[in-house]
Scaffold this motif. Structure first.
Motif, mmCIF file in Angstrom:
data_model
loop_
_atom_site.group_PDB
_atom_site.id
_atom_site.type_symbol
_atom_site.label_atom_id
_atom_site.label_comp_id
_atom_site.label_asym_id
_atom_site.label_seq_id
_atom_site.Cartn_x
_atom_site.Cartn_y
_atom_site.Cartn_z
ATOM 1 N N ILE A 1 73.533 12.729 59.990
ATOM 2 C CA ILE A 1 72.927 13.924 60.569
ATOM 3 C C ILE A 1 73.471 14.162 61.968
ATOM 4 O O ILE A 1 73.943 13.238 62.645
ATOM 5 C CB ILE A 1 71.382 13.797 60.601
ATOM 6 N N ASP B 1 74.520 16.090 52.981
ATOM 7 C CA ASP B 1 73.374 16.179 52.068
ATOM 8 C C ASP B 1 73.702 15.487 50.741
ATOM 9 O O ASP B 1 74.282 16.099 49.845
ATOM 10 C CB ASP B 1 73.036 17.658 51.847
ATOM 11 N N LEU C 1 74.390 18.145 58.455
ATOM 12 C CA LEU C 1 73.894 17.122 57.537
ATOM 13 C C LEU C 1 74.896 16.886 56.413
ATOM 14 O O LEU C 1 75.455 17.833 55.857
ATOM 15 C CB LEU C 1 72.559 17.581 56.938
ATOM 16 N N PHE D 1 66.886 16.592 55.339
ATOM 17 C CA PHE D 1 67.195 15.199 55.676
ATOM 18 C C PHE D 1 66.102 14.308 55.097
ATOM 19 O O PHE D 1 65.039 14.153 55.694
ATOM 20 C CB PHE D 1 67.279 15.070 57.195
#
Length: 266
Positions: free
Chosen positions: A188, A174, A172, A181
């Motif tokens: 992703i 982030d 991910l 998520f």
């Protein structure tokens, strides 16, 4: 002579690898004065804590403190990456990790792999790699992972000190530091099957007996390690309108950028 050596650990309380640990602070002492470089960006705990520990430097010691109760029978790895450096020359300890366990043993299994961007096949920047015991697809949205690490600049990743079991593997980008998520513009990646982490598929590394001839100083080379799993990072198709930017290139011009064309019917 100019100092070219990174700081060296001379003692710690507790020792790295301590079992049955129940304390709330860790002190690591080095052989010289140290500083912390971008510690907020580089430091991670696996499994993650709900609140990041407080990390301070006092002379030659790095002191880590937290209030959260640690899980029972769990191995925790504190990743500093290259954040710990000496005071004078900024020599870094590369990929420094400190490990403690709240159980009787230190879990020692690992998961390795490579992370690539779907559109370019280049390694992405600042990507997390996460393991979940919960096999549900919603786990990556609703909860923080059971184990976590960051991929390297070459896309290689390695999660250490894992307990034997069945896991779901994700990566991910982030954007809000939530470790799940939850934003429409977060990229992703995931394995479409569960992975088994066990001693049966663990191979003890064997040192190479060949001697490497030093390369010419004028030639730069990058060694890319090959892991067990390959993850392809992608950004899901946009389904809702939201503002992605509002640059102002001149005094009398304001531009709004949207995730979808303004006339899109969704």
């Amino acid at each position: 002579p100019k100092d070219k050596e990174p700081p060296r650990v001379v003692k710690s309380e507790p020792i790295s690898g301590q079992t049955n640990f129940r304390g709330k602070n860790i002190t690591i002492t080095f052989d010289e004065f140290v500083i912390l470089d971008k510690i907020t960006e580089k430091f991670m705990v696996s499994p993650p804590l709900k609140k990041k520990p407080i990390i301070n430097v006092r002379g030659k010691s790095v002191i880590l403190e937290y209030d959260e109760e640690l899980k029972d029978s769990t191995t925790y790895t504190f990743y500093f990456q290259d954040a710990i450096r000496d005071l004078n020359e900024s020599n870094a300890i590369d990929n420094y990790q400190f490990v403690i366990s709240t159980g009787n043993v230190v879990d020692s299994l690992s998961v390795t792999g490579n992370l690539l961007s779907a559109y370019t096949l280049d390694p992405p920047e600042n990507a997390l790699v996460m393991l979940y015991k919960d096999p549900a697809d919603s786990a990556v949205i609703k909860s923080i992972p059971d184990y976590i690490t960051k991929s390297s600049k070459t896309g290689y990743f390695r999660i250490d000190n894992i307990k034997e079991g069945i896991y779901k593997l994700y990566a991910l980008q982030d954007n809000d530091n939530s470790k799940n998520f939850n934003l429409p513009n977060e990229a992703i990646a995931f394995m479409d099957t569960l992975i088994e982490v066990s001693a049966r598929n663990y191979i003890t590394p064997v040192p190479d007996s060949l001697k490497i001839k030093p390369a010419d100083k004028g030639i730069a080379d990058t060694i890319v390690l090959k892991g067990d799993y390959t993850l392809i990072l992608f950004e899901p198709e946009k389904k809702i309108h939201y503002l992605t930017g509002s640059p102002r290139s001149s005094q009398y011009k304001l531009l709004y950028a949207l995730s979808l064309p303004p006339d899109t019917n969704i």
